[in-house]
Design a protein around this motif. Structure first.
Motif: not given
Length: 231
Positions: A65-70, A145-162
């Motif tokens: 993330r530091q190299v690519l995004c920053v 921005r290529a941050q580490v996200v917990p699986r629970d956060e991915l689930t939350r994002q999908l729940s909001a969308r699906l």
């Protein structure tokens, strides 16, 4: 070498970034492929000075993330699927902005070049990246921005969308092999050119998809429809 030469043999392991460069050059004549390769070499050299492949994945994800995004200022735009240029690797390397799938392709290959086992994971409308080891899975979100996200956060994002369909998360988090990454990118490119009323360029994307998946009946139909538009 042309894209068709690179992907013709289904038994060979594809160089994902080289394939992306090939179809970028064919889609946008005049593209400076050698300049793009120089940028890729610079990125690989920069990351090899930071990573050995033996780091824990949290540290590895931070360095990437530091190299690519920053340092390089790369960012992704989910709406880039509407813009054909946003689906080309050369655009990401030159303008530092692209669709999440293009960024994920670059991230995966740079990580693998230093020995880190990273996969691209398919999500509805976007993708995530995943480090896998004996201890579990670590997810990275290109849209954050290529941050580490917990699986629970991915689930939350999908729940909001699906909504309720998010309960199917284990099936939705499927790893994309190289050929499927290319097919998915080219499908987006085909649709973007079709929305711009550019059937000839959409047809070129469709023909590249059929080089990767010659048995696709849906793509054979789409190619026929696009060819009919051109007379």
């Amino acid at each position: 070498m042309r894209f068709s030469d690179l992907v013709r043999d289904p038994s060979t392991e594809l160089d994902l970034l080289e394939a992306c460069l090939m179809f970028s050059a064919e889609d946008a004549p005049g593209t400076d492929v050698e300049a793009a390769r120089r940028r890729l070499r610079a990125l690989r050299n920069r990351l090899s000075s930071e990573l050995t492949g033996s780091e824990d994945y949290i540290h590895a994800a931070w360095a990437l993330r530091q190299v690519l995004c920053v340092e390089w200022g790369m960012r992704v735009d989910a709406d880039a699927a509407e813009i054909p240029e946003g689906l080309l690797l050369t655009t990401l390397l030159e303008r530092r902005q692209s669709h999440p799938l293009v960024f994920a392709s670059l991230y995966r290959e740079l990580a693998r070049a230093v020995g880190l086992p990273v996969e691209i994971v398919a999500l509805p409308g976007t993708v995530a990246l995943m480090f896998v080891d004996g201890w579990g899975r670590t997810y990275v979100d290109p849209l954050a921005r290529a941050q580490v996200v917990p699986r629970d956060e991915l689930t939350r994002q999908l729940s909001a969308r699906l909504g309720e369909r998010a309960a199917r998360l284990p099936r939705l988090l499927g790893e994309l092999p190289t050929r499927r990454v290319l097919v998915r990118t080219l499908l987006l490119l085909k649709r973007a050119w079709a929305r711009r009323q550019q059937p000839r360029r959409a047809l070129a994307a469709s023909e590249r998809i059929l080089l990767l998946e010659p048995g696709s009946l849906v793509e054979q139909r789409d190619r026929g429809l696009l060819a009919r538009q051109l007379g």
